[in-house]
Write an enzyme that holds these catalytic residues in place. Structure first.
Site, PDB file in Angstrom:
ATOM      1  N   TYR A 172       0.850  -1.192   0.000  1.00 31.33           N
ATOM      2  CA  TYR A 172       0.000   0.000   0.000  1.00 31.33           C
ATOM      3  C   TYR A 172       0.885   1.240   0.000  1.00 31.33           C
ATOM      4  CZ  TYR A 172      -3.779   3.165   1.373  1.00 31.33           C
ATOM      5  OH  TYR A 172      -4.689   4.187   1.421  1.00 31.33           O
ATOM      6  N   TYR A 182      -3.147   5.241   8.680  1.00 29.84           N
ATOM      7  CA  TYR A 182      -2.562   3.918   8.446  1.00 29.84           C
ATOM      8  C   TYR A 182      -1.395   3.782   9.409  1.00 29.84           C
ATOM      9  CZ  TYR A 182      -1.454  -0.179   5.527  1.00 29.84           C
ATOM     10  OH  TYR A 182      -1.243  -1.458   5.051  1.00 29.84           O
TER      11      TYR A 182
HETATM   12  P1  NAD Z   1      -8.338  -9.414   3.945  1.00 30.10           P
HETATM   13  O1  NAD Z   1      -8.972  -9.263   5.260  1.00 30.10           O
HETATM   14  O2  NAD Z   1      -9.121 -10.065   2.863  1.00 30.10           O
HETATM   15  O3  NAD Z   1      -6.960 -10.183   4.011  1.00 30.10           O
HETATM   16  C1  NAD Z   1      -6.086 -10.175   5.105  1.00 30.10           C
HETATM   17  C2  NAD Z   1      -5.945 -11.612   5.537  1.00 30.10           C
HETATM   18  O4  NAD Z   1      -4.837 -11.759   6.403  1.00 30.10           O
HETATM   19  C3  NAD Z   1      -7.155 -12.131   6.303  1.00 30.10           C
HETATM   20  O5  NAD Z   1      -7.670 -13.268   5.633  1.00 30.10           O
HETATM   21  C4  NAD Z   1      -6.571 -12.532   7.651  1.00 30.10           C
HETATM   22  O6  NAD Z   1      -7.213 -13.650   8.193  1.00 30.10           O
HETATM   23  C5  NAD Z   1      -5.139 -12.825   7.267  1.00 30.10           C
HETATM   24  N1  NAD Z   1      -4.179 -12.836   8.367  1.00 30.10           N
HETATM   25  C6  NAD Z   1      -3.978 -11.895   9.321  1.00 30.10           C
HETATM   26  N2  NAD Z   1      -2.980 -12.276  10.153  1.00 30.10           N
HETATM   27  C7  NAD Z   1      -2.529 -13.481   9.684  1.00 30.10           C
HETATM   28  C8  NAD Z   1      -1.520 -14.385  10.116  1.00 30.10           C
HETATM   29  N3  NAD Z   1      -0.762 -14.146  11.198  1.00 30.10           N
HETATM   30  N4  NAD Z   1      -1.330 -15.531   9.414  1.00 30.10           N
HETATM   31  C9  NAD Z   1      -2.095 -15.803   8.315  1.00 30.10           C
HETATM   32  N5  NAD Z   1      -3.069 -14.973   7.874  1.00 30.10           N
HETATM   33  C10 NAD Z   1      -3.279 -13.833   8.552  1.00 30.10           C
HETATM   34  O7  NAD Z   1      -7.902  -7.921   3.521  1.00 30.10           O
HETATM   35  P2  NAD Z   1      -7.159  -7.323   2.249  1.00 30.10           P
HETATM   36  O8  NAD Z   1      -7.338  -5.852   2.400  1.00 30.10           O
HETATM   37  O9  NAD Z   1      -7.581  -7.971   1.002  1.00 30.10           O
HETATM   38  O10 NAD Z   1      -5.631  -7.640   2.535  1.00 30.10           O
HETATM   39  C11 NAD Z   1      -4.799  -8.406   1.692  1.00 30.10           C
HETATM   40  C12 NAD Z   1      -3.510  -7.659   1.415  1.00 30.10           C
HETATM   41  O11 NAD Z   1      -3.812  -6.511   0.623  1.00 30.10           O
HETATM   42  C13 NAD Z   1      -2.799  -7.128   2.664  1.00 30.10           C
HETATM   43  O12 NAD Z   1      -1.409  -7.256   2.511  1.00 30.10           O
HETATM   44  C14 NAD Z   1      -3.189  -5.674   2.656  1.00 30.10           C
HETATM   45  O13 NAD Z   1      -2.279  -4.861   3.371  1.00 30.10           O
HETATM   46  C15 NAD Z   1      -3.149  -5.398   1.177  1.00 30.10           C
HETATM   47  N6  NAD Z   1      -3.789  -4.139   0.739  1.00 30.10           N
HETATM   48  C16 NAD Z   1      -5.087  -3.889   1.018  1.00 30.10           C
HETATM   49  C17 NAD Z   1      -5.669  -2.694   0.610  1.00 30.10           C
HETATM   50  C18 NAD Z   1      -7.134  -2.401   0.904  1.00 30.10           C
HETATM   51  O14 NAD Z   1      -7.562  -1.246   0.760  1.00 30.10           O
HETATM   52  N7  NAD Z   1      -7.921  -3.372   1.297  1.00 30.10           N
HETATM   53  C19 NAD Z   1      -4.914  -1.756  -0.112  1.00 30.10           C
HETATM   54  C20 NAD Z   1      -3.582  -2.050  -0.401  1.00 30.10           C
HETATM   55  C21 NAD Z   1      -3.025  -3.246   0.039  1.00 30.10           C
END
Ligand code: NAD
Length: 286
Positions: A172, A182
């Site tokens: 991000y 954040y």
């Molecule tokens: P999401 O909730 O779908 O995914 C995050 C996942 O991480 C969840 O399924 C959670 O259970 C899992 N998790 C947390 N701790 C864990 C651990 N110790 N071991 C294994 N799994 C674990 O949310 P998302 O937003 O799709 O996130 C996915 C990626 O995308 C992340 O790296 C996030 O930072 C990144 N991201 C998200 C956004 C946004 O706006 N949603 C923007 C940029 C980047």
């Protein structure tokens, strides 16, 4: 032959991990998932009960098949590292072999090798706190769950990643620009993840011809993002200010991930690819 993908960080059908799984499945890949242990029961029972069937529909009308779901806690590298209170915790005691090393061993036992590794997980217990109010433990926990988890996953899966394969993570823009809200060291964790992408691209490229990239994604209403508390504001901001004035869909990130994981991207490694409607390129909001 079809490729096999392991996607870590899928526990519902709202996040980037799910969308990446779908795009890879649509391109013909076999899908293995790693699901956070405390979220595993709900995810598997929802899958079984058909709760995700609508979101499993692929462009050709068929349903995405998930070959296997592995319990995973990417904060622990091997069983010896797991503290007693987690070992005996009710939410963990029902599952076994969920440390990174054990999951990689299980995947090897079950399937021999994979071609695509995806890290789509992050966690920062103090994400709602500004950096100046973040504790040492909170900061280190964010780095452990969101950055080192990737180093560990790649390290343990590298021996079973077929040469020519691809590994990617999600980052991000808060890593490089100020995004108030954040917090908790999550901006630091993403900066580490992006820097590690370059170093790991070198090491995994030289060692096993594996490509390593990260996608800097725009805002999505995922479960994790809702927990941060400012996602609606970020989505509105992007629609108002990005070159492309539309809401970003998870599928657009999924498709970019499928491209990066494919031979079409065979010379792309060590990069941060923005999939954010171009918002990163703006200098001021207009
Ligand atoms: P999401 O909730 O779908 O995914 C995050 C996942 O991480 C969840 O399924 C959670 O259970 C899992 N998790 C947390 N701790 C864990 C651990 N110790 N071991 C294994 N799994 C674990 O949310 P998302 O937003 O799709 O996130 C996915 C990626 O995308 C992340 O790296 C996030 O930072 C990144 N991201 C998200 C956004 C946004 O706006 N949603 C923007 C940029 C980047």
């Amino acid at each position: 032959k079809g490729k096999r993908a392991f996607i870590a960080g899928v526990a519902d059908d709202n996040g980037y991990g799910w969308a990446i799984a779908k795009s890879l499945a649509a391109a013909g890949a076999e899908i293995l998932l790693g699901t956070w242990v405390p979220a595993l029961n709900i995810f598997e029972s929802s899958l079984r009960r058909g709760k995700f069937d609508e979101s499993r529909v692929l462009p050709d009308g068929s349903l995405m098949e998930i070959t296997k779901v592995y319990p995973l806690d990417a904060v622990f590298d091997n069983y010896e590292d797991v503290p007693e209170d987690i070992k005996t915790n009710k939410r963990y005691a029902g599952s076994s072999k969920w440390t990174v090393k054990e999951v990689a061993e299980s995947v090897k036992e079950d399937f021999g090798s994979i071609d695509i590794l995806v890290h789509s997980l992050a966690n920062g217990p103090e994400v709602t706190k500004p950096l100046l109010e973040t504790s040492r433990n909170g900061y280190l926990a964010a780095l452990s769950a969101s950055s080192y988890s990737y180093v560990s996953l790649l390290k343990h899966f590298l021996p079973i990643l077929n040469p020519g394969g691809s590994s990617l993570s999600l980052t991000y823009i808060a890593s490089e620009r100020i995004i108030p809200g954040y917090g908790g060291g999550m901006s630091s964790a993403k900066a580490a993840l992006e820097s590690d992408t370059r170093v790991l691209a070198f090491e995994a490229g030289r060692k096993r011809k594996i490509r390593v990239n990260t996608i800097s994604a725009g805002p999505l209403r995922s479960r994790a993002a809702k927990a941060i508390g400012f996602i609606e504001k970020m989505i509105d901001y992007s629609i108002a200010n990005a070159p492309l004035q539309k809401e970003l869909s998870a599928e657009e990130v999924g498709n970019a991930a499928a491209f990066l994981s494919s031979p079409l991207a065979s010379a792309i490694t060590g990069t941060v690819l923005y999939v954010d409607n171009g918002l990163n390129a703006m200098g001021v909001g207009v």
